[in-house]
Scaffold this active site. Structure first.
Site, PDB file in Angstrom:
ATOM      1  CB  SER A  98      41.685   7.064  95.600  1.00  0.00           C
ATOM      2  OG  SER A  98      42.775   7.762  95.037  1.00  0.00           O
ATOM      3  CG  ASN A 174      40.271  14.626  95.821  1.00  0.00           C
ATOM      4  OD1 ASN A 174      39.168  15.160  95.796  1.00  0.00           O
ATOM      5  ND2 ASN A 174      40.431  13.333  95.996  1.00  0.00           N
ATOM      6  CB  SER A 177      39.413  13.495  99.621  1.00  0.00           C
ATOM      7  OG  SER A 177      40.342  14.436 100.108  1.00  0.00           O
ATOM      8  N   GLY A 198      35.878  18.726  93.466  1.00  0.00           N
ATOM      9  CA  GLY A 198      34.881  18.712  94.542  1.00  0.00           C
ATOM     10  C   GLY A 198      34.481  17.292  94.906  1.00  0.00           C
ATOM     11  CB  ILE A 200      32.205  11.876  93.649  1.00  0.00           C
ATOM     12  CG1 ILE A 200      33.604  12.088  93.081  1.00  0.00           C
ATOM     13  CG2 ILE A 200      31.311  11.144  92.646  1.00  0.00           C
ATOM     14  CD1 ILE A 200      34.434  10.817  92.947  1.00  0.00           C
ATOM     15  CG  HIS A 226      43.512  35.582  81.646  1.00  0.00           C
ATOM     16  ND1 HIS A 226      43.804  35.776  80.315  1.00  0.00           N
ATOM     17  CD2 HIS A 226      42.162  35.500  81.715  1.00  0.00           C
ATOM     18  CE1 HIS A 226      42.685  35.812  79.615  1.00  0.00           C
ATOM     19  NE2 HIS A 226      41.672  35.636  80.443  1.00  0.00           N
ATOM     20  CG  ASP A 230      43.043  32.254  75.332  1.00  0.00           C
ATOM     21  OD1 ASP A 230      42.561  31.125  75.524  1.00  0.00           O
ATOM     22  OD2 ASP A 230      43.478  32.624  74.226  1.00  0.00           O
TER      23      ASP A 230
END
Ligand code: CAO
Length: 256
Positions: A98, A174, A177, A198, A200, A226, A230
């Site tokens: 994949s 993923n 999928s 996301g 494809i 954070h 940064d």
């Protein structure tokens, strides 16, 4: 709890005019049974167990982390072509290829100073689990695919064990999928970043000659801690990963 009930059969009311009404359904066709949920009004409490209990603990700890979000799109047109060429070769060796092995390997190119166990969120028969591919720096794309196939088989049969589930240093999820474009991934402590991928999609984009072309686009949504990373660092990291994926032939240069 819900109970199934059968609706009453419709009854023809006696006509007052003496004219027989036309039957709505021929008598030989049985009416379909419709089940309607009936709410009994009582709630039940289910105890948290196993992986679900662990998920509550980890995700509660995760939300103490100040998350920074950053999204971008990646043009995978060249990678889609490359995978198409390699898929048959990999399948001839009995391994499904994949996009994940490429995503994982190219992450390592950015994190190459130290050894990395790249985790991947997996939708398994026991719910969400995050096994990790150990020492990605020592594995080829094909070897990562072998590991993924092994973990997917174990995940589907509920057999992923502690060795596979511990020691991750960075996670990719993923979700594409299954579907969707963007996500807001939650960092898995003690890791400091996670990326959600996301679906494809084939979309129109402009090429360098200002022509509209067909492109394979995937959105990536990163979350970083954070307190440690940064926004500018995350953006530079994402740009590099995107550039590697958009030019997969560059992988050949670093082959060892
Ligand atoms: N967009 C389009 N197609 C995709 C895709 C994406 N983002 N991701 C996978 N595909 C394709 C694959 O290329 C493969 O296509 P082929 O049949 O042509 O080879 C097909 O979909 C099936 O792939 P797969 O899901 O078996 O394998 P994978 O390595 O891409 O993903 C895994 C493995 C474990 C990440 C995935 O199965 C999974 O569990 N995803 C859900 C992750 C999740 O739940 N995240 C949320 C975490 S927070 O709750």
């Amino acid at each position: 709890p819900f109970h199934e009930i059968q609706p009453p059969l419709p009854t023809a009311s006696a006509p007052s005019s003496g004219v027989k009404p036309k039957a709505k359904f021929p008598p030989s066709v049985p009416l379909p049974a419709i089940s309607r949920p009936v709410f009994s009004g009582t709630d039940s409490t289910e105890p948290l167990k196993g992986f679900h209990k662990a998920m509550v603990k980890t995700m509660t700890a995760a939300l103490k982390i100040p998350h920074f979000g950053y999204c971008d799109e990646v043009n995978l047109t060249r990678l889609v072509q490359l995978r198409k060429e390699l898929k048959g070769l990999s399948e001839a060796r009995g391994v499904k290829l994949s996009y994940m092995p490429f995503f994982i390997k190219l992450l390592f190119r950015l994190l190459h100073q130290v050894s990395h166990n790249i985790g991947l969120a997996m939708d398994t028969s026991r719910g969400l689990l995050v096994p990790n591919v150990k020492n990605v720096q020592m594995l080829s794309v094909f070897e990562i695919a072998v590991e993924l196939n092994r973990m997917q088989t174990l995940g589907a049969t509920g057999q992923l064990g502690t060795a596979d589930l511990t020691g991750g240093t960075f996670t990719l999820s993923n979700i594409g999928s299954i579907g969707g474009t963007y996500a807001k991934p939650v960092i898995l402590p003690p890791e400091v970043a996670i990326g959600a991928l996301g679906k494809i999609q084939v979309l129109p984009r402009f090429n360098s000659r200002d022509e509209v072309v067909k492109a394979h686009i995937m959105n990536v949504s990163w979350s970083a801690d954070h307190r440690i990373i940064d926004g500018a660092t995350m953006a530079r990291f994402s740009n590099l990963w995107r550039d590697y994926l958009e030019n997969p032939a560059s992988m050949v240069l670093d082959l060892k």
